[in-house]
Design an enzyme around this catalytic site. Structure first.
Site, PDB file in Angstrom:
ATOM      1  N   LYS A 108      -2.011  -3.910  16.005  1.00  0.00           N
ATOM      2  CA  LYS A 108      -2.545  -2.723  15.321  1.00  0.00           C
ATOM      3  C   LYS A 108      -3.544  -1.992  16.216  1.00  0.00           C
ATOM      4  O   LYS A 108      -3.581  -0.753  16.258  1.00  0.00           O
ATOM      5  CB  LYS A 108      -3.201  -3.130  14.001  1.00  0.00           C
ATOM      6  CG  LYS A 108      -2.254  -3.706  12.963  1.00  0.00           C
ATOM      7  CD  LYS A 108      -1.240  -2.696  12.452  1.00  0.00           C
ATOM      8  CE  LYS A 108      -1.852  -1.715  11.484  1.00  0.00           C
ATOM      9  NZ  LYS A 108      -0.815  -0.839  10.856  1.00  0.00           N
ATOM     10  N   THR A 156      -6.236  -1.073  10.203  1.00  0.00           N
ATOM     11  CA  THR A 156      -6.940  -2.150   9.507  1.00  0.00           C
ATOM     12  C   THR A 156      -8.307  -2.397  10.124  1.00  0.00           C
ATOM     13  O   THR A 156      -8.494  -2.172  11.343  1.00  0.00           O
ATOM     14  CB  THR A 156      -6.121  -3.455   9.562  1.00  0.00           C
ATOM     15  OG1 THR A 156      -6.909  -4.548   9.083  1.00  0.00           O
ATOM     16  CG2 THR A 156      -5.691  -3.773  10.983  1.00  0.00           C
ATOM     17  N   ASP A 157      -9.235  -2.881   9.326  1.00  0.00           N
ATOM     18  CA  ASP A 157     -10.555  -3.237   9.858  1.00  0.00           C
ATOM     19  C   ASP A 157     -10.492  -4.440  10.790  1.00  0.00           C
ATOM     20  O   ASP A 157     -11.426  -4.706  11.553  1.00  0.00           O
ATOM     21  CB  ASP A 157     -11.542  -3.493   8.721  1.00  0.00           C
ATOM     22  CG  ASP A 157     -11.142  -4.649   7.819  1.00  0.00           C
ATOM     23  OD1 ASP A 157      -9.970  -5.072   7.846  1.00  0.00           O
ATOM     24  OD2 ASP A 157     -12.010  -5.137   7.055  1.00  0.00           O
ATOM     25  N   GLU A 158      -9.379  -5.176  10.762  1.00  0.00           N
ATOM     26  CA  GLU A 158      -9.261  -6.377  11.587  1.00  0.00           C
ATOM     27  C   GLU A 158      -9.221  -6.065  13.086  1.00  0.00           C
ATOM     28  O   GLU A 158      -9.423  -6.963  13.915  1.00  0.00           O
ATOM     29  CB  GLU A 158      -8.017  -7.172  11.188  1.00  0.00           C
ATOM     30  CG  GLU A 158      -8.097  -7.747   9.784  1.00  0.00           C
ATOM     31  CD  GLU A 158      -6.942  -8.681   9.460  1.00  0.00           C
ATOM     32  OE1 GLU A 158      -6.573  -9.480  10.341  1.00  0.00           O
ATOM     33  OE2 GLU A 158      -6.424  -8.601   8.334  1.00  0.00           O
ATOM     34  N   ILE A 182       0.840  -1.203   0.000  1.00  0.00           N
ATOM     35  CA  ILE A 182       0.000   0.000   0.000  1.00  0.00           C
ATOM     36  C   ILE A 182       0.871   1.247   0.000  1.00  0.00           C
ATOM     37  O   ILE A 182       0.580   2.224  -0.692  1.00  0.00           O
ATOM     38  CB  ILE A 182      -0.962  -0.005   1.199  1.00  0.00           C
ATOM     39  CG1 ILE A 182      -1.780  -1.295   1.236  1.00  0.00           C
ATOM     40  CG2 ILE A 182      -1.907   1.200   1.123  1.00  0.00           C
ATOM     41  CD1 ILE A 182      -2.685  -1.433   2.447  1.00  0.00           C
ATOM     42  N   TYR A 229      -1.387 -10.117  15.178  1.00  0.00           N
ATOM     43  CA  TYR A 229      -1.238  -9.008  14.228  1.00  0.00           C
ATOM     44  C   TYR A 229      -2.272  -7.915  14.500  1.00  0.00           C
ATOM     45  O   TYR A 229      -1.930  -6.743  14.706  1.00  0.00           O
ATOM     46  CB  TYR A 229      -1.375  -9.505  12.789  1.00  0.00           C
ATOM     47  CG  TYR A 229      -1.777  -8.423  11.822  1.00  0.00           C
ATOM     48  CD1 TYR A 229      -0.940  -7.326  11.585  1.00  0.00           C
ATOM     49  CD2 TYR A 229      -3.015  -8.450  11.161  1.00  0.00           C
ATOM     50  CE1 TYR A 229      -1.313  -6.300  10.724  1.00  0.00           C
ATOM     51  CE2 TYR A 229      -3.387  -7.433  10.302  1.00  0.00           C
ATOM     52  CZ  TYR A 229      -2.544  -6.362  10.085  1.00  0.00           C
ATOM     53  OH  TYR A 229      -2.923  -5.346   9.248  1.00  0.00           O
TER      54      TYR A 229
END
Length: 315
Positions: A156, A125-127, A12, A152
């Site tokens: 974040k 991130t949406d995670e 990205i 991960y």
């Protein structure tokens, strides 16, 4: 205007550097990258033709090194893409993820405050929200509690929470974007879409975790770059913005689309043992970025997939 883009040779980040250099020709862009397996080193030959592009090899988790970088260049804006992103690898060695994704972000925040950076933008991130049931119609909002399910996404989430706390504590101008799954050029070839394309082209088996029914929401990486640009210069300090183009597909649907476009047989698909923890479904509400900043995605999924397939055919 001096802009530091960290992780600028990753997937990205590299797309953002290319986008930004093309749009803001008078800015001085400093691309800092650790040059890991996920970095696209060949792009240095492309970017070096821009007189306003500068490359720095370095690691954001190395505080003494980053102090030298900030004191020397006096950046106006910092955009952080630098991160370890492999869910599978995060189970094996979570320490590496915390060094980059948390310690590195703390370094960027403290140095941005010390050296008068106008805005630090964190690419999240949406995670971090966790997952939804497959039959759920809910979409996570920026105000929802975080519920990460793997090392991960936990790292974040920790970084996001630190930045909001630090903003409230010190007044540092911070913005955060939480995007759905990106795809397009320059992506590391262990990720789903490039992996499937490359294996299909070579007539190799394509592994799919579990039943393949896990749902991911896809966005063209160039749409994501545009969203970050909007947030950088128009977003409100201390705010979080969800980013999506709203193309939810199961992993199996994505694989079948690629096989169809390449005229390959579905017999290449091989279902393998599921991940230890495998989020079922991601979905985010993007009302905020659409109404407050006027964001609208430009790229259709199928058209974007065609472009992505052509890119991986040629490299």
């Amino acid at each position: 205007m001096k802009v530091l883009v960290t992780g600028g040779l990753g997937f990205i980040g590299a797309n953002f550097v290319k986008y930004f250099l093309g749009k803001y020709k008078s800015c001085e862009l400093y691309c800092l990258d650790k040059l890991t397996y996920a970095s696209n080193r060949s792009l240095l030959n492309t970017f070096k033709h821009f007189s306003n592009f500068h490359f720095i090899k370095g690691d954001i988790s190395n505080l003494s090194f980053m102090k030298k970088v900030f004191s020397k260049h006096k950046f106006d804006y910092v955009v952080n893409f630098a991160a370890e992103t492999s869910v599978d690898k995060s189970f094996i060695d979570p320490t590496v993820f915390y060094e980059s994704n948390v310690v590195g972000v703390i370094n960027l925040a403290t140095l941005s405050l010390k050296y008068g950076v106008k805005r630090l933008h964190q690419v999240s991130t949406d995670e971090v929200y966790g997952d939804l049931e497959l039959n759920s119609d809910y979409k996570f909002k920026e105000t929802d509690s975080l519920n990460p399910k793997n090392p991960y996404s936990l790292s974040k989430a920790n970084a996001d929470e630190f930045l909001i706390m630090y903003h409230n504590l010190t007044g540092l101008d911070v913005t955060i974007s939480r995007s759905t799954n990106n795809f397009g050029a320059y992506q590391a070839q262990d990720k789903l879409i490039p992996l499937v394309i490359n294996r299909a082209l070579m007539e190799q088996e394509i592994p799919i975790f579990g039943t393949g029914k896990n749902v991911r929401d896809w966005i063209n990486v160039l749409d994501h770059c545009k969203a970050i640009d909007l947030i950088m210069f128009n977003g409100k300090s201390g705010e979080i913005y969800n980013v999506s183009s709203h193309y939810p597909l199961t992993n199996l649907e994505v694989v079948k689309k690629i096989l169809k476009k390449l005229n390959k047989d579905k017999s290449l698909i091989k279902f393998v043992e599921d991940r230890r923890v495998h989020d079922k479904k991601y979905a985010v509400d993007t009302t905020k970025i659409e109404t407050k900043l006027g964001f609208k995605s430009e790229f259709d999924f199928d058209f974007s997939l065609d472009l992505t397939i052509e890119y991986y055919k040629e490299i």
